[in-house]
Design a protein around this motif. Structure first.
Motif, short mmCIF file in Angstrom:
data_model
loop_
_atom_site.label_atom_id
_atom_site.label_comp_id
_atom_site.label_asym_id
_atom_site.label_seq_id
_atom_site.Cartn_x
_atom_site.Cartn_y
_atom_site.Cartn_z
N ARG A 256 -8.41 5.08 -4.65
CA ARG A 256 -9.52 5.29 -3.71
C ARG A 256 -10.49 6.33 -4.27
O ARG A 256 -10.06 7.23 -4.98
N ASN B 218 -3.16 7.02 4.37
CA ASN B 218 -4.17 6.42 5.24
C ASN B 218 -3.63 5.15 5.90
O ASN B 218 -2.59 4.63 5.51
N ARG C 20 -11.84 4.01 6.71
CA ARG C 20 -11.53 4.25 5.30
C ARG C 20 -11.34 5.74 4.99
O ARG C 20 -10.71 6.09 4.01
N CYS D 113 -5.91 2.10 6.74
CA CYS D 113 -7.15 1.38 6.95
C CYS D 113 -6.90 0.28 7.97
O CYS D 113 -5.79 -0.24 8.06
N CYS E 18 0.06 6.30 -0.12
CA CYS E 18 -1.15 6.37 0.69
C CYS E 18 -0.88 6.81 2.13
O CYS E 18 -0.22 6.11 2.89
N CYS F 192 -5.00 -2.83 6.86
CA CYS F 192 -3.96 -2.69 5.84
C CYS F 192 -2.54 -2.80 6.35
O CYS F 192 -2.16 -2.18 7.34
S1 SF4 Z 1 -5.90 -0.31 2.19
FE1 SF4 Z 1 -6.16 1.76 3.00
S2 SF4 Z 1 -4.24 2.28 3.99
FE2 SF4 Z 1 -3.88 0.52 2.69
S3 SF4 Z 1 -3.15 1.38 0.77
FE3 SF4 Z 1 -5.35 1.06 0.55
S4 SF4 Z 1 -6.24 3.00 1.18
FE4 SF4 Z 1 -4.13 3.03 1.90
#
Ligand code: SF4
Length: 332
Positions: free
Chosen positions: A98, A18, A135, A20, A16, A23
């Motif tokens: 996601r 990203n 997100r 968030c 991932c 996270c």
């Molecule tokens: S919470 Fe967000 S940053 Fe963490 S793994 Fe899931 S999508 Fe990726």
């Protein structure tokens, strides 16, 4: 009905790009590396050696990260690695991802490998909440993902969160309604628990985010649970799994969060009953289905203790002819 077991294979944030706001995926899964194919085989075989697949429905579950965000060769390698177990009693593969990591090519691959359920971590359908949480997708992208899954006839669940920045009872209930309207067959309800090394934790330290109290998180999750039950959407989990990085001091985390939510539903039932009868007596005998016994008695016997304020003796009895939260009462 057969018992259900998932053989969990955790794929951490490696997949991932990203971040968030809440996270730190490494901490949630307690794993620092993606599992090798050999490790996956060892794990599956060790689980299967203890399971009677005639009596149990077994699925291999890729959780913890975003499966369809992995490079396509890795997805194929993982899916291939579990394929032989279809001949050894495994019924299907489930995975979490996601919504913006779903497109036709990816869904076609999942369908080819008989993926039985995709869990989309949508968390909310409120655009402001999605933006505040960083997100990185919007409701239109969730809708597109659903469209592809439906086109390839892959059942899907949707995970949602409670207490997100910008979240409210109203937009959480709207998220639940949207989950229902999209046709999800399952859900997971996660109260947001700020974890260290996440941007949200820093905001909380600065007083710019206030986590829900345990009581509020229970109340909001209870409304969602009742909604999903009423709409025949299977609630697979309420609350995060205990982990060494989440302690009971981090509100609203509680290791028995789901039990507290279901205890609270029974508390409401008993309070309504007590209000209705309007008198106390010597003893009460309450029959409930075995599946509900733990929650009817309550976390740390809290519901039993509530009834003891009105009755000298409180007995709970199993009656498996009863369905759901129906119950019978005998008073002496
Ligand atoms: S919470 Fe967000 S940053 Fe963490 S793994 Fe899931 S999508 Fe990726």
């Amino acid at each position: 009905m057969k018992k259900h077991i998932n053989i969990p294979i955790f794929i951490p944030e490696a997949a991932c790009p990203n971040r968030c706001i809440y996270c730190n995926q490494f901490r949630i899964t307690d794993k620092l590396h993606s599992p090798s194919i050999d490790e996956i085989h060892v794990k599956i075989e060790s689980y299967l050696s203890t399971i009677d697949t005639e009596k149990t429905e077994v699925e291999i579950a890729f959780f913890g990260g975003n499966f369809t965000g992995l490079p396509i060769e890795e997805q194929i390698a993982y899916l291939e690695s579990v394929k032989p177990y279809f001949d050894k009693g495994v019924k299907g593969i489930r995975l979490s991802t996601r919504p913006d990591y779903i497109n036709e090519e990816k869904v076609e691959l999942l369908a080819k490998y008989r993926v039985s359920e995709v869990e989309l971590g949508i968390q909310s359908t409120n655009q402001k909440v999605l933006s505040l949480c960083r997100r990185g997708y919007d409701v239109i992208e969730i809708d597109k993902a659903v469209g592809w899954l439906k086109r390839y006839e892959i059942p899907f669940g949707m995970q949602m969160m409670v207490g997100l920045p910008g979240g409210s009872i109203e937009n959480e209930m709207q998220t639940a309604l949207d989950i229902h309207n999209w046709g999800a067959i399952s859900t997971r309800i996660y109260p947001l628990v700020p974890i260290e090394d996440s941007p949200l934790f820093d905001l909380m330290r600065k007083g710019e985010y206030h986590a829900l109290s345990l009581d509020k998180a229970i109340m909001r999750s209870k409304l969602l649970l009742l909604f999903f039950e009423n709409h025949q959407i299977k609630v697979l989990r309420i609350g995060l799994h205990p982990s060494k990085n989440l302690t009971i001091d981090t509100e609203p985390f509680h290791p028995a969060f789901g039990q507290l939510v279901k205890t609270s539903i029974w508390k409401d039932i008993f309070n309504a009953y007590l209000k209705d009868i309007g008198y106390t007596s010597d003893s009460i005998r309450i029959s409930v289905a075995e599946k509900e016994m733990l929650y009817a008695v309550g976390y740390q016997s809290s519901n039993q203790n509530l009834l003891k304020l009105h009755f000298n003796k409180v007995n709970f009895i199993i009656d498996n002819t009863l369905k759901g939260r129906s119950y019978n009462v005998g008073i002496n």
